[in-house]
Design a protein around this motif. Structure first.
Motif, short mmCIF file in Angstrom:
data_model
loop_
_atom_site.label_atom_id
_atom_site.label_comp_id
_atom_site.label_asym_id
_atom_site.label_seq_id
_atom_site.Cartn_x
_atom_site.Cartn_y
_atom_site.Cartn_z
N VAL A 191 -39.47 -111.28 55.29
CA VAL A 191 -38.71 -112.52 55.17
C VAL A 191 -37.45 -112.27 54.35
O VAL A 191 -37.52 -111.77 53.21
N LEU A 192 -36.30 -112.60 54.92
CA LEU A 192 -35.02 -112.53 54.22
C LEU A 192 -34.52 -113.95 54.04
O LEU A 192 -33.98 -114.56 54.96
N ASP A 193 -34.74 -114.49 52.86
CA ASP A 193 -34.43 -115.89 52.58
C ASP A 193 -33.12 -115.96 51.79
O ASP A 193 -33.09 -115.64 50.61
N GLY A 194 -32.04 -116.35 52.48
CA GLY A 194 -30.75 -116.44 51.80
C GLY A 194 -29.95 -115.18 51.92
O GLY A 194 -29.47 -114.64 50.91
N ALA A 195 -29.77 -114.65 53.12
CA ALA A 195 -29.02 -113.41 53.33
C ALA A 195 -27.63 -113.51 52.74
O ALA A 195 -27.00 -114.57 52.72
N HIS A 196 -27.14 -112.37 52.24
CA HIS A 196 -25.83 -112.23 51.63
C HIS A 196 -25.74 -112.88 50.26
O HIS A 196 -24.65 -113.11 49.74
N ASP A 197 -26.88 -113.17 49.67
CA ASP A 197 -26.98 -113.38 48.23
C ASP A 197 -27.53 -112.08 47.67
O ASP A 197 -28.53 -111.55 48.19
N ALA A 198 -26.90 -111.54 46.63
CA ALA A 198 -27.28 -110.21 46.15
C ALA A 198 -28.75 -110.15 45.76
O ALA A 198 -29.45 -109.17 46.06
N GLY A 199 -29.25 -111.18 45.09
CA GLY A 199 -30.65 -111.18 44.68
C GLY A 199 -31.60 -111.25 45.86
O GLY A 199 -32.61 -110.53 45.90
N ALA A 200 -31.27 -112.09 46.82
CA ALA A 200 -32.12 -112.21 48.02
C ALA A 200 -32.12 -110.92 48.82
O ALA A 200 -33.16 -110.47 49.30
N ASP A 201 -30.95 -110.30 48.96
CA ASP A 201 -30.86 -109.06 49.73
C ASP A 201 -31.60 -107.92 49.03
O ASP A 201 -32.29 -107.12 49.68
N ALA A 202 -31.45 -107.84 47.71
CA ALA A 202 -32.14 -106.78 46.97
C ALA A 202 -33.66 -106.94 47.08
O ALA A 202 -34.39 -105.95 47.27
N TRP A 203 -34.14 -108.14 46.97
CA TRP A 203 -35.58 -108.40 47.06
C TRP A 203 -36.10 -108.08 48.46
O TRP A 203 -37.16 -107.46 48.61
N ALA A 204 -35.36 -108.49 49.48
CA ALA A 204 -35.79 -108.19 50.85
C ALA A 204 -35.80 -106.68 51.10
O ALA A 204 -36.72 -106.15 51.73
N ALA A 205 -34.80 -105.97 50.60
CA ALA A 205 -34.75 -104.52 50.79
C ALA A 205 -35.92 -103.84 50.11
O ALA A 205 -36.49 -102.87 50.63
N LEU A 206 -36.29 -104.32 48.93
CA LEU A 206 -37.44 -103.75 48.22
C LEU A 206 -38.72 -103.93 49.03
O LEU A 206 -39.50 -102.98 49.22
N GLN A 207 -38.95 -105.14 49.54
CA GLN A 207 -40.14 -105.38 50.36
C GLN A 207 -40.10 -104.56 51.65
O GLN A 207 -41.13 -104.06 52.12
N LEU A 208 -38.91 -104.41 52.21
CA LEU A 208 -38.74 -103.63 53.43
C LEU A 208 -39.16 -102.18 53.22
O LEU A 208 -39.83 -101.58 54.07
#
Length: 247
Positions: free
Chosen positions: A170-187
């Motif tokens: 789940v990428l909730d809020g793409a192109h927000d640095a915090g949201a992208d970093a969290w999604a990348a970590l889970q990925l």
């Protein structure tokens, strides 16, 4: 504080991670500026993440195209952003702390974000990312490089949005640095689990070294394709940080 990775903790993708992302004024690592950044820390799968965030006033107008991507305006950074010299130093110090602890750092398309940070440090502090690391080594995990290695012939784009959709993150809020970093970590955790046979035996240090070779091979293949098609673009093979241009 994030605990260092230990071999007996299990596979690399089950240990602690930090994840770094930026939003910027554009895509030129030599000339564009950091507008916002985030570092997300997670000690283990399922643990509550900790988020560190920064907002910088880049000192130049944010182009319309960049504003359309991340939604951050000139008015916001003037009112709430801090001087880039302070922000970049804090970011580099936070990354150095993770490097000293041996915690792997997730960075989607690492040569972009890490190179841009290095150039900002040179621009605003007459320093470099290496200087802040002071001999510690970032153990980078780049989901873009890893995915292209384990699933080389899959068609389609491989942006963070595309990879999250493909792997069910789940990428909730793409192109927000915090949201992208969290999604990348889970990925990265999902990539390790999904491709355990190909990736599970590595230590974080071994995986870092392997990615350097994988990225070089991927860049070489892309360059050959550009050459065959008559495209003048040149592909940089450096990973995870591009060398600085000579002064």
């Amino acid at each position: 504080m994030t605990q260092p990775f230990r071999a007996n903790d299990g596979h690399w993708y089950q240990g602690p991670f930090a994840s770094f992302d930026t939003e910027t004024t554009g895509v030129d690592v030599e000339r564009d500026r950091i507008v916002s950044a985030a570092l997300v820390l997670q000690s283990a799968p399922g643990a509550e993440p900790t988020r560190l965030t920064w907002l910088a006033d880049p000192g130049i107008p944010i182009p319309e195209g960049a504003r359309a991507v991340h939604g951050i305006t000139d008015e916001q950074v003037r009112a709430h952003g801090r001087p880039p010299a302070q922000v970049t130093a804090e970011i580099a110090a936070a990354l150095a702390e993770q490097a000293r602890a041996g915690v792997p750092l997730v960075v989607m398309n690492a040569p972009y974000d890490l190179t841009l940070l290095d150039r900002e440090l040179r621009r605003h502090r007459h320093s470099s990312l290496d200087a802040f690391l002071a001999g510690a080594e970032l153990l980078v995990v780049d989901p873009r490089v890893v995915d292209k290695h384990v699933d080389r012939y899959r068609k389609g784009r491989r942006t963070l949005t595309d990879l999250c959709a493909h792997y069910g993150v789940v990428l909730d809020g793409a192109h927000d640095a915090g949201a992208d970093a969290w999604a990348a970590l889970q990925l990265v955790r999902v990539l390790g689990e999904r491709h355990q046979g190909a990736l599970g035996a590595f230590s974080p240090a071994e995986l870092h070294l392997r990615q350097r070779g994988w990225h070089a091979a991927q860049a070489r293949g892309l360059q050959e394709w550009f050459d065959r098609s008559g495209t003048p673009e040149r592909v940089d093979r450096s990973w995870p940080l591009r060398p600085a241009e000579a002064a």
